[in-house]
Design an enzyme around this catalytic site. Structure first.
Site, short mmCIF file in Angstrom:
data_model
loop_
_atom_site.label_atom_id
_atom_site.label_comp_id
_atom_site.label_asym_id
_atom_site.label_seq_id
_atom_site.Cartn_x
_atom_site.Cartn_y
_atom_site.Cartn_z
N ASN A 113 13.00 35.50 33.13
CA ASN A 113 13.18 34.42 32.14
C ASN A 113 14.24 34.77 31.12
O ASN A 113 15.07 33.93 30.75
CB ASN A 113 11.86 34.13 31.41
N THR A 158 42.20 -5.96 16.52
CA THR A 158 40.75 -5.89 16.28
C THR A 158 40.15 -6.99 17.14
O THR A 158 40.80 -8.02 17.36
CB THR A 158 40.38 -6.10 14.79
N HIS A 159 38.96 -6.76 17.67
CA HIS A 159 38.33 -7.70 18.61
C HIS A 159 39.26 -7.96 19.79
O HIS A 159 39.23 -9.04 20.37
CB HIS A 159 37.97 -9.02 17.95
N SER A 281 47.08 0.84 47.51
CA SER A 281 46.02 0.08 48.17
C SER A 281 46.27 0.11 49.66
O SER A 281 47.42 0.17 50.10
CB SER A 281 46.04 -1.35 47.65
N LYS A 287 50.57 -2.39 45.26
CA LYS A 287 49.65 -1.88 44.24
C LYS A 287 49.92 -0.45 43.78
O LYS A 287 50.22 0.43 44.57
CB LYS A 287 48.20 -1.96 44.75
N GLU A 294 39.97 5.02 35.82
CA GLU A 294 38.68 4.39 36.13
C GLU A 294 37.63 5.46 36.44
O GLU A 294 36.49 5.39 35.98
CB GLU A 294 38.85 3.44 37.32
N TYR A 321 7.93 29.87 28.67
CA TYR A 321 8.74 29.53 29.84
C TYR A 321 7.99 28.58 30.75
O TYR A 321 6.79 28.74 30.98
CB TYR A 321 9.12 30.79 30.64
N GLN A 326 14.36 25.39 35.23
CA GLN A 326 15.31 25.66 36.30
C GLN A 326 16.13 24.42 36.65
O GLN A 326 17.30 24.51 37.00
CB GLN A 326 14.55 26.16 37.53
N LYS A 329 19.62 23.61 35.09
CA LYS A 329 20.81 24.40 35.44
C LYS A 329 21.89 23.52 36.08
O LYS A 329 23.07 23.62 35.73
CB LYS A 329 20.39 25.52 36.38
N1 ARG Z 1 15.49 30.77 38.72
C1 ARG Z 1 14.61 30.77 37.62
C2 ARG Z 1 15.06 29.74 36.56
O1 ARG Z 1 16.15 29.30 36.64
C3 ARG Z 1 14.58 32.12 37.02
C4 ARG Z 1 13.37 32.39 36.22
C5 ARG Z 1 12.17 32.47 37.08
N2 ARG Z 1 11.02 32.78 36.30
C6 ARG Z 1 9.77 32.55 36.69
N3 ARG Z 1 8.83 32.84 35.87
N4 ARG Z 1 9.51 32.03 37.86
O2 ARG Z 1 14.32 29.38 35.68
#
Ligand code: ARG
Length: 463
Positions: A113, A158-159, A281, A287, A294, A321, A326, A329
């Site tokens: 963690n 404006t607008h 295009s 085009k 966009e 935790y 996870q 990420k």
């Molecule tokens: N891959 C885990 C995460 O991104 C790492 C930590 C895992 N910890 C646990 N107590 N299972 O959170």
């Protein structure tokens, strides 16, 4: 039909589900993970317990192997298997394979963690610096563009309706200044991120005298996060703060993209998007489409979505935790990729954007000067509301006036003829220099840690 295969004691399908994308995403964290472990083993060797957890020669051996892992990773040769689950176990497996029992000692006083927390903060540091350097670079290009075209009149709207005389310089430098605001937000996020969570272990610390200040200094963080529970559970919230700051930069970019699409339409014709940044295009031979702009608008929406999904994931997480974290990420990494690539593409487009000065001047219909005319009457002594009514009653009498003279007359601070380009450039340069210095400091700590070199005294230590 359900296959009942198992890996170790865990059902294979469950393992794949829990490991999620980590095997792939964590490849971006190998260097950070090795830095974290290098700092941790140095600290363990210095911890006042008898016998020491690690001897100096052992720290050297671990550090040398960590450096080889980083090398392998840079060459694309470091693999994370499904059984590893994530980078943390993959690195420990490699250390144990190469160094035997020594590899089994590195996890003393630490949990995955706090490993993942420190990895993401180190990763975040580098990516924030990428984003900040790209933001400063784009602001610089916009400022140069503004300076170059400062005397070209452009109808201020404006607008979306024609409103008052303005200039290309005012328009472009407004976006540059907006990016400086975004830079400040990124800097605030950077400062929150610049605290070392290491030493939190599972979330509650350990019953041995670890030195959290030392690992923080070794890794080049400004300071450790103080409370170990906060160190761990700030994960997710911190990512959402960073993504929110990136979202603000994307908000600026998306609106700029919208203007570029609009003002480069043939009906306006103020700007010409360089051919290499437009696409054709498959059916209409004539085009040249502003697809890049966009897509940028759409990517801005996606960065905001990454910020909101991250906040949503942690919203209901209880203290300590939780594995939910996870899942933050992927949006974290994706948000960075989207924002940084957008900043860079916009910089390229703005560097090559062409201005059609004649089209800009042609857009000045007499009504654009209505307010200027009313203010002329005010200078002659008439109360403003009377002047307003007078001009409004005779809008048809407004003569073609000179747009160049109109913008030259606006000399107060921040107006078309009062733009503080030197001040703007000084702020942009300061921002760019700050990011460069931070990056150099980060790289110095990284290289020293992975080479096992002695580190300089941390700043502010008084010696
Ligand atoms: N891959 C885990 C995460 O991104 C790492 C930590 C895992 N910890 C646990 N107590 N299972 O959170």
């Amino acid at each position: 039909m359900r296959r009942n295969t198992t890996v170790g004691t865990v059902d294979a399908e469950v393992l794949a589900y829990t490991a999620g994308q980590d095997r792939i995403l964590d490849l971006a964290l190998v260097e950070a993970d090795c830095m974290g472990t290098a700092a941790h083993v140095r600290m363990l060797a210095a911890m006042p317990v008898e016998p020491p957890v690690l001897k100096a020669a052992e720290v050297e051996a671990v550090t040398a192997e960590l450096a080889r892992i980083v090398e392998d990773s840079r060459a694309g040769k470091f693999k994370i298997t499904l059984e590893d689950q994530d980078v943390h176990l993959a690195v420990e497996r490699r250390l144990t394979a190469k160094l035997g029992d020594l590899g089994k000692r590195v996890h003393t006083c630490r949990s995955r963690n706090d490993q993942v927390a420190v990895d993401l903060r180190l990763f975040g540091k580098v990516r924030l610096l990428d984003a900040m350097q790209a933001t400063a670079a784009l602001a610089g290009v916009l400022s140069a563009f503004a300076r170059q075209h400062r005397k070209i009149p452009m109808v201020g709207r404006t607008h979306m309706q024609p409103a008052m005389p303005s200039s290309v310089g005012l328009w472009a430098s407004a976006w540059a200044e907006s990016l400086l605001d975004d830079f400040s937000l990124l800097m605030a996020a950077y400062d929150l991120n610049d605290q070392c969570p290491l030493g939190s272990a599972a979330s509650y610390g350990v019953p041995l005298p670890i030195d959290r200040q030392l690992t923080s200094d070794l890794l080049g963080f400004a300071r450790p996060v103080s409370n170990v529970l906060h160190a761990n559970q700030s994960r997710g919230k911190l990512e959402s703060v960073i993504l929110s700051a990136l979202s603000q930069a994307m908000l600026t970019l998306s609106r700029l993209a919208e203007d570029l699409i609009l003002f480069s339409m043939p009906e306006f014709g103020y700007f010409r998007l360089p051919a290499e940044y437009t696409t054709g295009s498959s059916i209409m031979p004539q085009k040249r489409n502003p697809d890049v702009m966009e897509l940028l608008r759409a990517k801005a929406a996606k960065v905001m979505a990454q910020a909101s999904v991250t906040a949503e994931i942690v919203r209901a997480a209880p203290s300590g935790y939780n594995r939910d974290l996870q899942e933050t990420k992927e949006p974290f990494m994706r948000g960075f990729d989207l924002a940084i690539s957008s900043l860079r593409v916009m910089t390229a487009v703005m560097s090559a954007l062409q201005v059609d000065a004649a089209a800009c001047r042609r857009a000045f219909t007499p009504d654009v000067f209505a307010t200027d005319r009313a203010l002329e009457l005010v200078v002659g002594g008439m109360p403003f509301r009377d002047a307003y009514r007078e001009v409004k009653a005779h809008l048809g009498d407004l003569k073609d006036r000179d747009p160049d003279a109109a913008i030259a007359a606006k000399t107060h601070l921040g107006a078309p003829a009062g733009l503080d380009f030197d001040g703007l450039d000084a702020r942009i340069e300061e921002a760019a220099r700050w990011a460069d210095d931070e990056r150099a400091d980060f790289e110095m700590h990284r290289d020293a840690l992975l080479s096992g070199a002695a580190l300089p005294e941390p700043a502010g230590c008084g010696g």
